[in-house]
Structure formats: structure tokens, C-alpha cells
Design a protein around this motif. Structure first.
Motif, PDB file in Angstrom:
ATOM      1  N   GLU A 220       0.857  -1.180   0.000  1.00  9.75           N
ATOM      2  CA  GLU A 220       0.000   0.000   0.000  1.00  9.75           C
ATOM      3  C   GLU A 220       0.898   1.236   0.000  1.00  9.75           C
ATOM      4  N   PRO A 221       0.340   2.423  -0.295  1.00  7.47           N
ATOM      5  CA  PRO A 221       1.172   3.630  -0.308  1.00  7.47           C
ATOM      6  C   PRO A 221       1.949   3.852   0.988  1.00  7.47           C
ATOM      7  N   GLY A 222       1.374   3.480   2.128  1.00  5.96           N
ATOM      8  CA  GLY A 222       2.073   3.656   3.396  1.00  5.96           C
ATOM      9  C   GLY A 222       2.564   2.360   3.994  1.00  5.96           C
ATOM     10  N   ALA A 223       2.520   1.287   3.227  1.00  3.56           N
ATOM     11  CA  ALA A 223       2.928  -0.024   3.745  1.00  3.56           C
ATOM     12  C   ALA A 223       3.467  -0.858   2.594  1.00  3.56           C
ATOM     13  N   GLY A 224       4.689  -0.526   2.182  1.00  5.34           N
ATOM     14  CA  GLY A 224       5.319  -1.285   1.109  1.00  5.34           C
ATOM     15  C   GLY A 224       6.213  -2.352   1.699  1.00  5.34           C
ATOM     16  N   SER A 225       7.469  -1.977   1.968  1.00  4.19           N
ATOM     17  CA  SER A 225       8.378  -2.926   2.609  1.00  4.19           C
ATOM     18  C   SER A 225       7.910  -3.270   4.014  1.00  4.19           C
ATOM     19  N   ASP A 226       7.301  -2.302   4.705  1.00  7.10           N
ATOM     20  CA  ASP A 226       6.749  -2.550   6.043  1.00  7.10           C
ATOM     21  C   ASP A 226       5.297  -3.018   5.882  1.00  7.10           C
ATOM     22  N   LEU A 227       5.139  -4.253   5.438  1.00  4.17           N
ATOM     23  CA  LEU A 227       3.827  -4.762   5.053  1.00  4.17           C
ATOM     24  C   LEU A 227       2.839  -4.799   6.214  1.00  4.17           C
ATOM     25  N   ALA A 228       3.343  -4.934   7.433  1.00  2.00           N
ATOM     26  CA  ALA A 228       2.440  -5.052   8.586  1.00  2.00           C
ATOM     27  C   ALA A 228       1.674  -3.772   8.866  1.00  2.00           C
ATOM     28  N   GLY A 229       2.031  -2.683   8.193  1.00  2.00           N
ATOM     29  CA  GLY A 229       1.348  -1.417   8.426  1.00  2.00           C
ATOM     30  C   GLY A 229       0.157  -1.190   7.515  1.00  2.00           C
ATOM     31  N   ILE A 230      -0.363  -2.223   6.875  1.00  2.00           N
ATOM     32  CA  ILE A 230      -1.460  -2.023   5.918  1.00  2.00           C
ATOM     33  C   ILE A 230      -2.715  -1.480   6.607  1.00  2.00           C
ATOM     34  N   ARG A 231      -3.484  -0.704   5.832  1.00  2.00           N
ATOM     35  CA  ARG A 231      -4.701  -0.081   6.353  1.00  2.00           C
ATOM     36  C   ARG A 231      -5.962  -0.505   5.600  1.00  2.00           C
TER      37      ARG A 231
ATOM     38  N   GLU B 283      -9.925  -7.116  11.725  1.00  2.16           N
ATOM     39  CA  GLU B 283     -10.226  -6.860  13.146  1.00  2.16           C
ATOM     40  C   GLU B 283     -10.053  -5.380  13.419  1.00  2.16           C
ATOM     41  N   ALA B 284     -11.140  -4.703  13.718  1.00  2.00           N
ATOM     42  CA  ALA B 284     -11.096  -3.259  13.971  1.00  2.00           C
ATOM     43  C   ALA B 284     -10.176  -2.951  15.150  1.00  2.00           C
ATOM     44  N   GLY B 285      -9.317  -1.942  14.989  1.00  2.00           N
ATOM     45  CA  GLY B 285      -8.419  -1.531  16.060  1.00  2.00           C
ATOM     46  C   GLY B 285      -7.163  -2.359  16.177  1.00  2.00           C
ATOM     47  N   SER B 286      -7.022  -3.405  15.370  1.00  2.00           N
ATOM     48  CA  SER B 286      -5.821  -4.238  15.447  1.00  2.00           C
ATOM     49  C   SER B 286      -4.622  -3.498  14.855  1.00  2.00           C
ATOM     50  N   ARG B 287      -3.427  -3.934  15.250  1.00  2.00           N
ATOM     51  CA  ARG B 287      -2.213  -3.280  14.775  1.00  2.00           C
ATOM     52  C   ARG B 287      -1.194  -4.314  14.339  1.00  2.00           C
ATOM     53  N   ARG B 288      -0.331  -3.831  13.412  1.00  2.00           N
ATOM     54  CA  ARG B 288       0.790  -4.629  12.920  1.00  2.00           C
ATOM     55  C   ARG B 288       0.322  -5.985  12.391  1.00  2.00           C
ATOM     56  N   HIS B 289       0.906  -7.074  12.870  1.00  2.00           N
ATOM     57  CA  HIS B 289       0.648  -8.381  12.283  1.00  2.00           C
ATOM     58  C   HIS B 289      -0.683  -8.992  12.714  1.00  2.00           C
TER      59      HIS B 289
ATOM     60  N   GLU C 150     -14.251 -15.488   0.125  1.00  2.00           N
ATOM     61  CA  GLU C 150     -13.276 -16.487   0.548  1.00  2.00           C
ATOM     62  C   GLU C 150     -12.177 -15.879   1.395  1.00  2.00           C
ATOM     63  N   VAL C 151     -11.908 -16.479   2.547  1.00  2.00           N
ATOM     64  CA  VAL C 151     -10.759 -16.125   3.374  1.00  2.00           C
ATOM     65  C   VAL C 151      -9.918 -17.386   3.535  1.00  2.00           C
ATOM     66  N   VAL C 152      -8.642 -17.296   3.227  1.00  2.00           N
ATOM     67  CA  VAL C 152      -7.752 -18.455   3.243  1.00  2.00           C
ATOM     68  C   VAL C 152      -7.041 -18.553   4.585  1.00  2.00           C
ATOM     69  N   GLY C 153      -7.085 -19.730   5.193  1.00  2.00           N
ATOM     70  CA  GLY C 153      -6.378 -19.966   6.449  1.00  2.00           C
ATOM     71  C   GLY C 153      -7.107 -19.501   7.689  1.00  2.00           C
ATOM     72  N   GLY C 154      -8.323 -18.979   7.529  1.00  2.00           N
ATOM     73  CA  GLY C 154      -9.105 -18.535   8.672  1.00  2.00           C
ATOM     74  C   GLY C 154      -8.927 -17.057   8.946  1.00  2.00           C
ATOM     75  N   GLU C 155      -9.986 -16.428   9.434  1.00  2.00           N
ATOM     76  CA  GLU C 155      -9.942 -14.998   9.731  1.00  2.00           C
ATOM     77  C   GLU C 155      -8.917 -14.710  10.819  1.00  2.00           C
ATOM     78  N   GLY C 156      -8.139 -13.658  10.601  1.00  2.00           N
ATOM     79  CA  GLY C 156      -7.123 -13.269  11.574  1.00  2.00           C
ATOM     80  C   GLY C 156      -5.786 -13.948  11.399  1.00  2.00           C
ATOM     81  N   ASN C 157      -5.688 -14.898  10.472  1.00  5.25           N
ATOM     82  CA  ASN C 157      -4.431 -15.624  10.252  1.00  5.25           C
ATOM     83  C   ASN C 157      -3.718 -15.167   8.981  1.00  5.25           C
ATOM     84  N   GLY C 158      -4.076 -13.985   8.497  1.00  7.80           N
ATOM     85  CA  GLY C 158      -3.548 -13.523   7.223  1.00  7.80           C
ATOM     86  C   GLY C 158      -2.046 -13.338   7.193  1.00  7.80           C
ATOM     87  N   TRP C 159      -1.459 -12.906   8.315  1.00  2.00           N
ATOM     88  CA  TRP C 159      -0.015 -12.681   8.310  1.00  2.00           C
ATOM     89  C   TRP C 159       0.748 -13.981   8.097  1.00  2.00           C
ATOM     90  N   SER C 160       0.307 -15.045   8.771  1.00  6.62           N
ATOM     91  CA  SER C 160       0.972 -16.344   8.606  1.00  6.62           C
ATOM     92  C   SER C 160       0.843 -16.841   7.179  1.00  6.62           C
TER      93      SER C 160
END
Length: 403
Positions: A141-152, A189-195, A237-247
Motif C-alpha cells: 500500500e502507499p504507506g505499507a510497502g516494505s513494512d507490510l504489517a502497516g497495511i490499512r 479486526e477493527a483496532g488491530s495493529r501490525r501483524h 473467501e478467506v484463506v487460512g481462517g480470519e485473523g491468520n492472514g499474516w501467517s
């Protein structure tokens, strides 16, 4: 480690060579050599039809670890690792059109096999194997390229119909203008941060008013990268279950550089040959350039052996993808610099200098386009800085960078 090819591999080589010679005719013959990084605008229609031809021939999904049948339940013919290398070598030697289905076959499919449900594999893998459905990747994303965990980008699930509404912006999305689907990393997840609170969603691109693709014009004049805007786009479709996107997302990145790395290197070898030919045509009189060309050749051979070593390792290497990216990114960028250096001052003349009416991207020659596009090699796909951090923290166990 033995990297030699056996009798079965050589028999496959003959079949692959014969199939390519028989099928690279008509409109496909006109697409020979077209496409690839920096040239994805070339022959898109013919290359998309060629993808379906590959599917009919059983040449997609050869490395998928799926059960059932001679080629697995979802792929086509199932080849050994050395067999996949043989096919890749013959494909490159024939200068067959650059693949438009790479992201689906080599990124999404292995991820679905590792993390997806049986229903998701049954729904999506056959379409990829037939060359009928093309995919793009919605990570940066524009504010989350190499730092992917910062996606909005967010995705809100509607309890009434169970569908997610995806809203946000992705950038540097390769081939999005031609893709049928996009796998999107979004915050569910609303309000979640990073990974935390991320999910890996599958989004249909053909949603008028809900998905917009805007090509990004590069300094090479082409536009294979895009911005993608989601405005309440639907995803079931959500792959791997909701909330497990980082893994799931990290698992995909670990799978990203397999046999396709060797395919890439074969293309690099062809580019290096053209640069050497230009050096010879210019008189081959500069010893400094000659030494640089020899070094490029030696480094390319080293990358090949490293890729084969990594592919043949049973234990796996968590740092292998990052090491490979560092090696080829810097190598290719230096090749682009050599491509213009061997030609001298004439390489600095663009189309505006001699034919202003010629579109910029059409006026550039191969060496100029190679130089301009490879400036991005050490940035896209994970910048060099990020790759070094991964190696330092996850492989060498050094202290993490303070944030």
C-alpha cells in the motif's frame, strides 16, 4: 549434491522441445520473446491465449503438491524437481511468450494447497491449471510497502450474507489490469495493529464501481504496475481462517522463489548474451568493461548453483528467499548499467532526440529499457534493506531493529 539430469529428464526434454516447436506457431509465433519485466505491455492478448494453450498441453501446475491422479488432483502432469527445471530451460530456450499466469501458478496455488480448504482448492486450482483465470497480488500500500504489517485496507464481514466488504488501496500491483482475481491482505479486526487482525482474502476484480485499476506509468514508459482501489468490494473467501492472514502471507512469500528463480536466470543469461554481443560489436576494446562482463557471467553461474542447492535442500532454508532476492536484484541492476555502458554515448539518446512523434516506450531500445526498469530491481518484491533485516533477525538471530 548431484545436479545432473537422468535419462527420464532427458526424455522429457525431448518431449518438451517437440511440443513447444509444434505449438509455437501462428499467433503464438508472433508472440515469441514478448513480455516479461519492463515489457508486460507486449502481446497481452496472444500471451493470455498462450496460457490456455499451456493448460491444454498439461504444462501448468507441474510442481503442485496435490494428491490424486498422475498430475495431482488439481494440476496437470506432475514433474519431479529436475523435470520442472528441464521444462523451464526448454521454455526459455524456445523464447516462448512470458507467462501472464505466473502469480496464480507459482504464488497463489501453492498457498492454497498449504493453507486453503478442500473447497477452495477445488474451486480455484483447476482454473489456474487450465490457464483460464489470472491472478494479481494485493499486498503493498502507499504507506505499507516494505513494512507490510502497516497495511490499512479493511475488510468488514456482513453477518447477513457472510461476505466481506473490502475498502482501501493497494499499489505496485503487477498485471492487475489483466487479472480476473486478486488475493488481498486486509485488516479484518477493527483496532488491530501490525501483524494481528489480518486476513488473506480472494477478491474478484470484475466488480464495476467497487474495484478500480489505475496503471502507473514508469520511467521506461510502460505500465505493468498499478494502483488498485477497493470501495466495498465483495469477498467470499478467506484463506487460512480470519485473523491468520499474516501467517498465510509470509508462507506465500517463502514459496515465491522456487523453480521460477531458475526460469528468471535463463532470461538473465539471454540478456547478458545481448550485452556481450553489443560489447563485441563496439570493438571489445575496454578492459574494464570486459572484466565487468566476466564478473556478471561468473555471478550468474553462482546464482544458478545456489538456486539448485536451495531447491534440493530437504530441510529448507528460512533465509533462502531473501538471499536469492539480494543476489538477483543487485546483479540485474548492474547488468542494466552495463547494457548502456558498452554502447557509450549513443545509449543516452532517447526517442525525443530523433523522432518526437514516436511514443516514448516504443522509441526505447532493449538496452535502454533494461537499464531503466532494473533501477527498481532492488526495491520491488521487498527492498534490499528489508531482505537484510530478515536474514539478520530470522536466520542469524541478531537483535531486532527498534521501531
Amino acid at each position: 549434491m548431484d545436479f545432473s539430469f537422468g535419462a527420464e529428464d532427458e526424455a522429457l526434454r525431448g518431449r518438451a522441445r517437440a511440443w513447444l516447436a509444434e505449438h509455437l506457431v501462428g499467433p503464438y509465433e508472433e508472440a515469441i520473446g514478448l513480455g516479461g519485466p519492463g515489457s508486460e505491455h507486449e502481446g497481452v492478448g496472444a500471451r493470455r491465449a498462450w496460457e490456455r494453450e499451456l493448460g491444454r498441453g498439461g504444462w501448468i501446475g507441474q510442481g503442485w503438491e496435490a494428491e490424486g491422479g498422475p498430475g495431482g488432483a488439481y494440476g496437470n502432469r506432475r514433474l519431479s524437481l529436475t523435470g520442472q527445471v528441464v521444462w523451464a530451460e526448454e521454455y526459455a530456450a524456445a523464447r516462448a511468450p512470458a507467462r501472464v499466469g505466473h502469480i496464480g501458478e507459482n504464488l497463489l496455488a501453492p498457498t492454497l494447497i498449504a493453507y486453503g480448504s478442500p473447497e477452495q482448492r477445488a474451486r480455484f486450482l483447476p482454473g489456474i491449471a487450465r490457464g483460464e483465470e489470472l491472478w494479481c497480488q494485493g499486498y503493498s500500500e502507499p504507506g505499507a510497502g516494505s513494512d507490510l504489517a502497516g497495511i490499512r485496507t479493511t475488510a468488514v464481514r456482513d453477518p447477513a450474507d457472510g461476505l466481506y466488504r473490502v475498502t482501501g488501496q493497494k499499489i505496485w500491483t503487477s498485471l492487475a489490469q489483466d487479472a480476473d482475481w486478486c488475493f488481498v491482505l486486509a485488516r479484518t479486526e477493527a483496532g488491530s495493529r501490525r501483524h494481528r487482525g489480518l486476513s488473506f482474502l480472494l477478491v474478484r476484480m470484475d466488480q464495476p464501481g467497487k474495484v478500480e485499476v489505475r496503471p502507473i506509468r514508469q520511467m521506461s514508459g510502460t505500465s505493468e504496475f498499478n494502483e488498485v482501489f477497493f470501495d466495498g468490494a465483495l469477498a467470499a473467501e478467506v484463506v487460512g481462517g480470519e485473523g491468520n492472514g499474516w501467517s498465510v502471507a509470509m508462507g506465500l512469500l517463502a514459496l515465491e522463489r522456487g523453480v521460477s528463480t531458475l526460469v528468471q536466470q535463463i532470461g538473465f543469461a539471454a540478456e547478458l548474451q545481448r550485452v556481450v554481443a553489443a560489447y563485441v560489436a563496439a570493438g571489445a576494446g575496454d578492459p574494464v568493461l570486459r572484466e565487468r562482463l566476466v564478473r556478471q557471467w561468473a555471478e550468474l553461474r553462482t546464482m544458478r548453483w545456489n538456486a539448485l542447492r536451495t531447491l534440493g535442500s530437504r530441510d529448507g532454508d528460512p533465509g533462502a528467499p531473501s538471499v536469492a532476492k539480494l543476489l538477483w536484484g543487485g546483479w540485474h541492476r548492474r547488468l542494466g548499467e552495463l547494457a548502456v555502458a558498452v554502447r557509450g554515448a549513443v545509449a543516452t539518446a532517447g526517442p525525443a532526440d530523433w523522432a518526437p512523434e514516436v511514443p516514448y516506450e516504443l522509441g526505447l531500445d532493449e538496452e535502454q529499457r533494461l537499464f531503466l526498469f532494473t533501477r527498481a530491481d532492488t526495491i520491488y518484491g521487498g527492498s534490499d534493506e528489508i531482505q537484510r533485516n530478515i536474514i539478520a533477525e530470522r536466520v542469524l538471530g541478531l537483535p531486532k531493529e527498534s521501531r
